[in-house]
Write an enzyme that holds these catalytic residues in place. Structure first.
Site, PDB file in Angstrom:
ATOM      1  N   CYS A   1      13.474  11.384   7.126  1.00 26.16           N
ATOM      2  CA  CYS A   1      13.632  11.137   8.132  1.00 26.16           C
ATOM      3  C   CYS A   1      14.844  11.434   8.817  1.00 26.16           C
ATOM      4  CB  CYS A   1      13.092   9.832   8.491  1.00 26.16           C
ATOM      5  SG  CYS A   1      14.428   8.808   7.750  1.00 26.16           S
TER       6      CYS A   1
ATOM      7  N   LYS B   1       0.552  -1.031  -0.192  1.00 26.99           N
ATOM      8  CA  LYS B   1       0.107  -0.144  -0.005  1.00 26.99           C
ATOM      9  C   LYS B   1       1.123   1.158   0.126  1.00 26.99           C
ATOM     10  CE  LYS B   1      -2.516   3.400   2.123  1.00 26.99           C
ATOM     11  NZ  LYS B   1      -1.766   4.756   1.317  1.00 26.99           N
TER      12      LYS B   1
ATOM     13  N   GLU C   1       9.710   2.067  11.048  1.00 37.33           N
ATOM     14  CA  GLU C   1      10.494   3.401  10.694  1.00 37.33           C
ATOM     15  C   GLU C   1       9.982   5.160  10.921  1.00 37.33           C
ATOM     16  OE1 GLU C   1      13.289   3.353  11.092  1.00 37.33           O
ATOM     17  OE2 GLU C   1      13.780   1.335  11.230  1.00 37.33           O
TER      18      GLU C   1
ATOM     19  N   GLU D   1       8.652  16.676  14.938  1.00 40.00           N
ATOM     20  CA  GLU D   1       9.607  17.033  13.054  1.00 40.00           C
ATOM     21  C   GLU D   1       9.048  17.585  12.443  1.00 40.00           C
ATOM     22  OE1 GLU D   1       8.061  13.038  11.247  1.00 40.00           O
ATOM     23  OE2 GLU D   1      10.736  13.424  10.641  1.00 40.00           O
TER      24      GLU D   1
HETATM   25  N1  LIG Z   1       9.739   9.014   8.798  1.00 39.93           N
HETATM   26  C1  LIG Z   1       9.765   9.174   7.158  1.00 39.93           C
HETATM   27  O1  LIG Z   1      10.953   8.804   6.344  1.00 39.93           O
HETATM   28  C2  LIG Z   1       7.817   9.978   7.183  1.00 39.93           C
HETATM   29  C3  LIG Z   1       7.389  10.737   7.918  1.00 39.93           C
HETATM   30  N2  LIG Z   1       6.522  11.168   7.767  1.00 39.93           N
HETATM   31  C4  LIG Z   1       5.662  12.297   8.974  1.00 39.93           C
HETATM   32  O2  LIG Z   1       4.357  11.737   9.020  1.00 39.93           O
HETATM   33  C5  LIG Z   1       4.299  13.235   8.749  1.00 39.93           C
HETATM   34  C6  LIG Z   1       2.794  13.045   8.257  1.00 39.93           C
HETATM   35  O3  LIG Z   1       3.216  12.367   6.400  1.00 39.93           O
HETATM   36  P1  LIG Z   1       2.165  11.604   6.350  1.00 39.93           P
HETATM   37  O4  LIG Z   1       2.476  10.841   4.802  1.00 39.93           O
HETATM   38  O5  LIG Z   1       0.779  11.889   5.867  1.00 39.93           O
HETATM   39  O6  LIG Z   1       2.296  10.085   6.290  1.00 39.93           O
HETATM   40  P2  LIG Z   1       1.792   8.947   7.366  1.00 39.93           P
HETATM   41  O7  LIG Z   1       2.110   8.807   8.519  1.00 39.93           O
HETATM   42  O8  LIG Z   1       0.262   9.291   7.887  1.00 39.93           O
HETATM   43  O9  LIG Z   1       1.566   7.980   5.858  1.00 39.93           O
HETATM   44  C7  LIG Z   1       2.546   6.915   5.647  1.00 39.93           C
HETATM   45  C8  LIG Z   1       2.009   5.974   5.054  1.00 39.93           C
HETATM   46  O10 LIG Z   1       0.542   5.451   5.852  1.00 39.93           O
HETATM   47  C9  LIG Z   1      -0.607   5.669   5.649  1.00 39.93           C
HETATM   48  N3  LIG Z   1      -1.301   5.595   6.341  1.00 39.93           N
HETATM   49  C10 LIG Z   1      -2.021   6.396   7.085  1.00 39.93           C
HETATM   50  N4  LIG Z   1      -2.433   6.199   7.784  1.00 39.93           N
HETATM   51  C11 LIG Z   1      -2.886   5.307   8.358  1.00 39.93           C
HETATM   52  C12 LIG Z   1      -3.725   4.307   9.080  1.00 39.93           C
HETATM   53  N5  LIG Z   1      -4.570   4.418  10.659  1.00 39.93           N
HETATM   54  N6  LIG Z   1      -3.547   2.122   9.095  1.00 39.93           N
HETATM   55  C13 LIG Z   1      -2.258   2.656   8.368  1.00 39.93           C
HETATM   56  N7  LIG Z   1      -1.447   2.900   8.025  1.00 39.93           N
HETATM   57  C14 LIG Z   1      -2.315   4.689   7.211  1.00 39.93           C
HETATM   58  C15 LIG Z   1      -0.417   6.523   4.725  1.00 39.93           C
HETATM   59  O11 LIG Z   1      -0.863   5.803   3.506  1.00 39.93           O
HETATM   60  P3  LIG Z   1      -1.995   8.131   2.793  1.00 39.93           P
HETATM   61  O12 LIG Z   1      -0.352   8.314   2.160  1.00 39.93           O
HETATM   62  O13 LIG Z   1      -2.518   6.664   1.903  1.00 39.93           O
HETATM   63  O14 LIG Z   1      -2.663   8.461   4.237  1.00 39.93           O
HETATM   64  C16 LIG Z   1       0.859   6.079   4.067  1.00 39.93           C
HETATM   65  O15 LIG Z   1       1.105   5.022   2.645  1.00 39.93           O
HETATM   66  C17 LIG Z   1       5.064  14.690   7.907  1.00 39.93           C
HETATM   67  O16 LIG Z   1       5.164  15.656   8.160  1.00 39.93           O
HETATM   68  C18 LIG Z   1       6.107  13.675   8.596  1.00 39.93           C
HETATM   69  O17 LIG Z   1       6.364  14.256   9.632  1.00 39.93           O
HETATM   70  C19 LIG Z   1       6.220  11.491   6.248  1.00 39.93           C
HETATM   71  C20 LIG Z   1       6.697  10.492   5.645  1.00 39.93           C
HETATM   72  C21 LIG Z   1       7.717   9.980   5.830  1.00 39.93           C
HETATM   73  O1  LIG Z   2      18.741   9.428   3.890  1.00 43.50           O
HETATM   74  C1  LIG Z   2      17.993   8.486   2.949  1.00 43.50           C
HETATM   75  O2  LIG Z   2      18.565   8.371   1.905  1.00 43.50           O
HETATM   76  C2  LIG Z   2      16.765   7.696   3.390  1.00 43.50           C
HETATM   77  C3  LIG Z   2      15.982   8.671   4.020  1.00 43.50           C
HETATM   78  C4  LIG Z   2      15.324   8.178   4.523  1.00 43.50           C
HETATM   79  O3  LIG Z   2      14.483   6.387   4.816  1.00 43.50           O
HETATM   80  C5  LIG Z   2      13.738   8.831   5.053  1.00 43.50           C
HETATM   81  O4  LIG Z   2      13.518  10.181   4.909  1.00 43.50           O
HETATM   82  O5  LIG Z   2      12.003   7.989   4.402  1.00 43.50           O
END
Ligand SMILES: NC(=O)C1=CN([C@@H]2O[C@H](COP(=O)(O)OP(=O)(O)OC[C@H]3O[C@@H](n4cnc5c(N)ncnc54)[C@H](OP(=O)(O)O)[C@@H]3O)[C@@H](O)[C@H]2O)C=CC1
Ligand SMILES: O=C(O)CCC(=O)C(=O)O
Length: 488
Positions: free
Chosen positions: A289, A180, A255, A390
């Site tokens: 991240c 997904k 993660e 974050e």
């Molecule tokens: N550490 C990292 O790499 C990341 C951190 N973030 C952080 O998260 C914040 C929000 O970003 P966002 O993209 O909304 O991140 P989310 O955690 O909401 O999304 C990550 C994944 O989880 C899915 N998801 C959303 N809700 C659920 C649920 N209840 N159960 C299971 N899966 C779910 C999302 O689907 P869908 O997109 O369809 O909602 C997406 O595929 C950012 O501002 C950032 O701070 C975001 C992305 C990456």
């Molecule tokens: O720094 C990278 O190359 C990976 C970062 C990462 O995994 C993320 O932002 O989710």
């Protein structure tokens, strides 16, 4: 505005076929550099679609796990070749869908190819150990088996690399997959799955269902026939996924966020530290991240470092990542832009001083995109929200400290512990940093971002579920160990 007729609609991939969702609903994936451009339509699926995907993944599991690991690896080589043949197209789609610049998108796609080839090779490596038994006539050894069906839930910020670094080890170790992707980048995901399809994987081994996280992501977390879930994304959603998996006894790997510090010591190479702070903090519009977010600088060199940093950041060219000469693209979505702007407002209200940026760029070329200027704050203290949460945007917070000891204490003063770097020429400083920093990735004279696919990746504290991804570490999540005792 583009219309439904001009734009391609992407389907779910279930049991080796491209199929529409039973809901007959789609959602538009929008270009964050130009909100009037629709990149594609993707399925807004329901639990019924997920159930079908899980059922075929379960069915396919028996024969997939019986293939030899080198044979499974052969499929990964073919997927890598298929993606390699489409690097430009996939990278362009990524830039259009989530805004990172084209060179960054190409780099990520090339990395996806390399990850696939790495895990194809893993299919040839040992999976167990012979352990001496106390019984001299027995043979004791470990073997590994796949988990079964693995649910892969991924974010939008690395729409090629993250899905591949989860799916490639899942597959080579004998699992089948229900994927997904983030709805935000589901067109890029569909193109990647087209390459899996081209490689001729047996039906049901890999399946993709797009839709809302609250429906399909939650459905994966709760599904009784999904044996393991690997997730990257936000802290709040990750915790929910982990709780749902734990409640039904499924294995999970999370993660999540980071609030990554860079320490600039009084003896640092200042130019190197400036370059790395900019690259680590602002590449991909700060949406990693592993992005540098807190810049902790010793007072002796603070002014010189600050002046050089601000001067260089002011030179950054912001714009559509498809255009040549653009260094930083837009935020990935309007909601992400609003989150970043609201954190900037919080920083100002908390009493931090803006050195540059802190607003949307002005001009007709920015009107239809989700842009935020690269922003630097100073007078930041560790207790401020902008030093604790974050932001996931192009925002750097400068924190002045009196000593290396204080720098380390500030660096560790957050709930996250993903990546951290120090700039210093002093071996004593390096060693204390290596020993005392609370982070899964420890970087000396190098930026906080930049993960190598052959090395373990993951965080400490609230950044992860304490497991590691990538490299050979991936085997720990995607398999279970059997300890075998044989007596003739
Ligand atoms: N550490 C990292 O790499 C990341 C951190 N973030 C952080 O998260 C914040 C929000 O970003 P966002 O993209 O909304 O991140 P989310 O955690 O909401 O999304 C990550 C994944 O989880 C899915 N998801 C959303 N809700 C659920 C649920 N209840 N159960 C299971 N899966 C779910 C999302 O689907 P869908 O997109 O369809 O909602 C997406 O595929 C950012 O501002 C950032 O701070 C975001 C992305 C990456
Ligand atoms: O720094 C990278 O190359 C990976 C970062 C990462 O995994 C993320 O932002 O989710």
């Amino acid at each position: 505005m583009t219309t439904l007729a001009d734009v391609k609609t992407y389907l779910n991939y279930i049991n080796g076929s491209w199929v529409p969702s039973t809901t007959e609903q789609v959602s538009a994936s929008i270009n964050p550099a130009n909100k009037n451009e629709i990149v594609g339509y993707v399925q807004t699926s329901d639990i019924e679609d997920l159930d079908k995907a899980v059922a075929v993944a379960k069915q396919a599991q028996g024969s997939w796990r019986k293939l030899s690991a080198p044979a499974r690896g052969e499929f990964l080589f073919k997927i890598a070749n298929a993606i390699e043949a489409r690097i430009d197209e996939i990278a362009e789609t990524m830039t259009k869908e989530m805004g990172k610049t084209l060179p960054e998108a190409k780099g990520e796609t090339v990395r996806g190819v390399a990850i696939l080839r790495y895990y194809a090779g893993e299919g040839m490596r040992k999976v167990g150990d012979v352990i001496p038994s106390t019984d001299s006539e027995a043979l004791m050894f470990t073997s590994r088996v796949p988990l079964g069906v693995v649910g892969v839930i991924t974010p939008w910020n690395f729409p090629v690399a993250i899905p591949i670094w989860k799916m490639a080890p899942a597959l080579v170790y004998g699992n089948t997959v229900v994927f997904k992707p983030a709805q935000e980048t589901a067109v890029t995901a569909a193109k990647i799955i087209e390459c899996f399809d081209e490689a001729g994987l047996p039906n049901g081994v890999v399946n993709m269902v797009t839709g809302k996280g609250t429906v399909i992501g939650q459905g994966i977390s709760d599904h009784p026939d999904i044996n393991g879930i690997t997730f990257t994304g936000s802290d709040s959603v990750g915790k929910r996924v982990g709780q749902a998996a734990l409640a039904r006894g499924a294995k999970y790997q999370l993660e999540m966020g980071g609030k990554n510090p860079v320490i600039v010591a009084a003896d640092a190479d200042i130019d190197l530290a400036v370059e790395a702070t900019i690259s680590g903090g602002l590449r991909s519009t700060g949406q990693k991240c592993t992005a540098t977010s807190r810049v902790i600088v010793q007072k002796e060199i603070y002014d010189e470092f600050k002046e050089k940093l601000v001067a260089k950041v002011k030179e950054i060219t912001v714009g559509d990542g498809l255009h040549e000469g653009i260094w930083m693209g837009p935020c990935a979505s309007e909601s992400q832009q609003n989150i970043v702007l609201s954190y900037i407002e919080k920083g100002i209200n908390e009493g931090a001083t803006v050195l540059c940026g802190a607003k949307k760029p002005e001009g007709p070329e920015f009107e239809d995109g989700f842009y935020v200027e690269p922003t630097i704050f100073e007078d930041v203290t560790s207790n401020m929200i902008i030093a604790q949460e974050e932001i996931f945007g192009p925002v750097l917070a400068l924190i002045k400290v009196d000593s290396i000891e204080e720098a380390l204490q500030v660096a560790n003063d957050v709930q996250f512990g993903l990546s951290a770097s120090i700039f210093t020429t002093n071996i004593g400083n390096m060693l204390s940093f290596i020993n005392d920093i609370e982070a899964g990735l420890v970087r000396i004279n190098a930026e906080s971002a930049g993960v190598e696919l052959q090395a373990p990746f993951g965080g400490m504290k609230q950044s992860s579920s304490h497991s590691r991804e990538q490299g050979q570490a991936a085997i720990e999540f995607f398999t279970s160990i059997k300890t075998v005792f044989v007596k003739g």
